[in-house]
Design an enzyme around this catalytic site. Structure first.
Site, PDB file in Angstrom:
ATOM      1  CG  ASP A  87      50.803  41.742  28.231  1.00 19.21           C
ATOM      2  OD1 ASP A  87      50.921  41.634  29.478  1.00 19.21           O
ATOM      3  OD2 ASP A  87      49.848  41.246  27.602  1.00 19.21           O
ATOM      4  CD  GLU A 152      45.916  40.157  31.966  1.00 18.06           C
ATOM      5  OE1 GLU A 152      44.935  39.776  32.619  1.00 18.06           O
ATOM      6  OE2 GLU A 152      45.857  41.100  31.135  1.00 18.06           O
TER       7      GLU A 152
HETATM    8 ZN   LIG Z   1      45.597  43.896  33.180  1.00 22.45          ZN
END
Ligand SMILES: [Zn+2]
Length: 446
Positions: A87, A152
């Site tokens: 992501d 994340e």
């Molecule tokens: Zn990162």
């Protein structure tokens, strides 16, 4: 030392990176559904990276719920994890970008695009470093598993799910920070302190818990008295309409002592004017201290330094008082002990402690095989003797035992993570590939 990575691997890694940058894998809760909890584009990035991995001979697996994916090579009991994330942060409607953030461009040996540094670029550097070993005929004494997270940049729900359902690593690295390596990340604890309301004052200040607030407004009958108190304290403020707005300096919560907290400054002035126990907690007890010392006493350790305590938000209404706090705990400090100390102290001010979020710390001793091998490899290959890092920040390395953050940014790499015109110099990417190849060879080859 053998040169595993060739020009062919450079080219392949860059091609793979370009494919990944083309997927705008930004969290989209409005597009959340079965099999794509973080939006279809985020899952598309997982599919894309698995296709790349399968193409170079990895066994691949995608979580049917769409939270994470992994790709594995080698045989054996032990599992060496390479913790990546697919992501990316938004590109702010492309504001400030000279090129399309999701259409990779290479110019003068630099690749431009969202994810080039964080974390698609480093992920591909590590992946093609392993491919280089495979092409050389290296056999592994354990399994090497690339784990691709997809949340994340937000709440890490991907790794939470992974850890619920999948096998933990015996050791590993997260190529999502800087060289040489980070062997200690402080525990991250966020909480709220809740107390009664009052009719005397209304306050609504602050925001994200991980930021030191740089403004704190107050509007109401005591404005003049508050201004006087601020003048006496020597704190700066501005008038906006009828509100007095205390000024501070914003920094990341992990560096709280280096910032200036506008909320605690406002509380110091306000508590000169109004006597209200929950307010006195900030105004009389905490004051300008951002290491928690005034609340729980000096808290630090040799391994990872001082506790930080950032009071990030404050609301006082007739119904309730609510104070938001972000803390970074030294690695040897036990969360439960600290919480008990805080709860006891804040009770004196009519406040109760409520945990909001907790990320356990990371600590891998410097004399461990993992740290020694990674550090020695890096030093031999670069000549750079920089000491490994202790960080208040957070990488996926802390989601498993015996993992550290390792590369892929160098000391002299301009930091473009989360910024417009995110870019990475290809020569630096190639240098990182060499370091990953040699390190993984030393740790995982038969
Ligand atoms: Zn990162």
């Amino acid at each position: 030392m053998k040169q595993f990575v060739t020009q062919k691997h450079h080219e392949e890694a860059v091609e793979a990176l370009k494919k990944l940058i083309r997927v705008p894998s930004v969290l989209d809760e409005s597009d959340s559904g079965k099999g794509h909890p973080f939006g279809k584009n985020v899952v598309k990035a997982l599919d894309q990276v698995l296709e790349i991995c399968a193409g170079i001979g990895f066994r691949t697996f995608k979580d049917p719920e769409g939270y994470y994916a992994y790709a594995e090579v080698g045989e054996g009991e032990d599992l060496f994890a390479i913790l990546c994330h697919m992501d990316v942060v938004p590109a702010a409607d492309q504001k400030g970008w000279n090129t399309d953030p999701f259409d990779p461009v290479i110019k003068d040996g630099v690749i431009y695009g969202r994810g080039s540094q964080d974390d698609k670029g480093p992920s591909m550097a590590a992946l093609y470093a392993v491919k280089a070993l495979m092409d050389d005929g290296v056999e592994f004494n354990q399994r090497i598993r690339f784990i691709f997270g997809s949340d994340e940049e937000n709440l890490w729900r991907c790794m939470e799910k992974y850890n619920e359902k999948e096998e933990s690593a015996t050791a590993g690295i997260a190529p999502d920070h800087g060289f040489p390596l980070t062997f200690a990340e402080k525990g991250l604890l966020q909480a709220y302190l809740i107390g009664p309301g009052t009719d005397k004052i209304t306050v609504n200040a602050g925001g994200a818990l991980n930021v030191v607030p740089d403004t704190a407004p107050y509007e109401g009958e005591y404005v003049e008295a508050v201004k006087e108190a601020l003048d006496k304290l020597g704190f700066s403020y501005e008038m906006e309409g009828n509100a007095v707005v205390v000024q501070g300096k914003s920094v990341h919560a992990k560096d709280a002592p280096e910032g200036t907290n506008a909320i605690t400054r406002l509380a110091m002035a306000l508590s000169e004017v109004v006597d209200f126990a929950p307010l006195n907690f900030l105004g009389k007890l905490v004051q300008e201290n951002a290491t928690g010392e005034n609340v729980v006493g000096k808290t630090q350790d040799e391994q990872s330094g001082e506790l930080t305590m950032n009071f990030a938000s404050l609301t006082i209404s007739p119904e309730e008082t609510k104070i938001g706090v972000d803390m970074r705990l030294p690695v040897t400090v036990k969360k439960e002990d600290l919480e008990e100390k805080i709860a006891t102290k804040v009770k004196e001010y009519d406040l109760t402690y409520q945990e909001f979020d907790w990320l356990d710390s990371l600590y891998v001793p410097q004399d461990s095989t993992l740290v020694k091998t990674l550090l020695a490899t890096y030093r031999e290959m670069t000549g750079d003797m920089t000491e490994p890092e202790i960080s208040g920040g957070a990488t996926f390395a802390r989601t498993m035992k015996n993992c550290v953050a390792y590369g892929a940014m160098f000391e002299d790499t301009p930091d473009f993570m989360h910024q417009a015109n995110e870019q990475w110099e290809l020569d630096q990417m190639y240098k990182a590939m060499d370091i990953y190849a040699e390190s993984i060879y030393r740790l995982c080859a038969k």
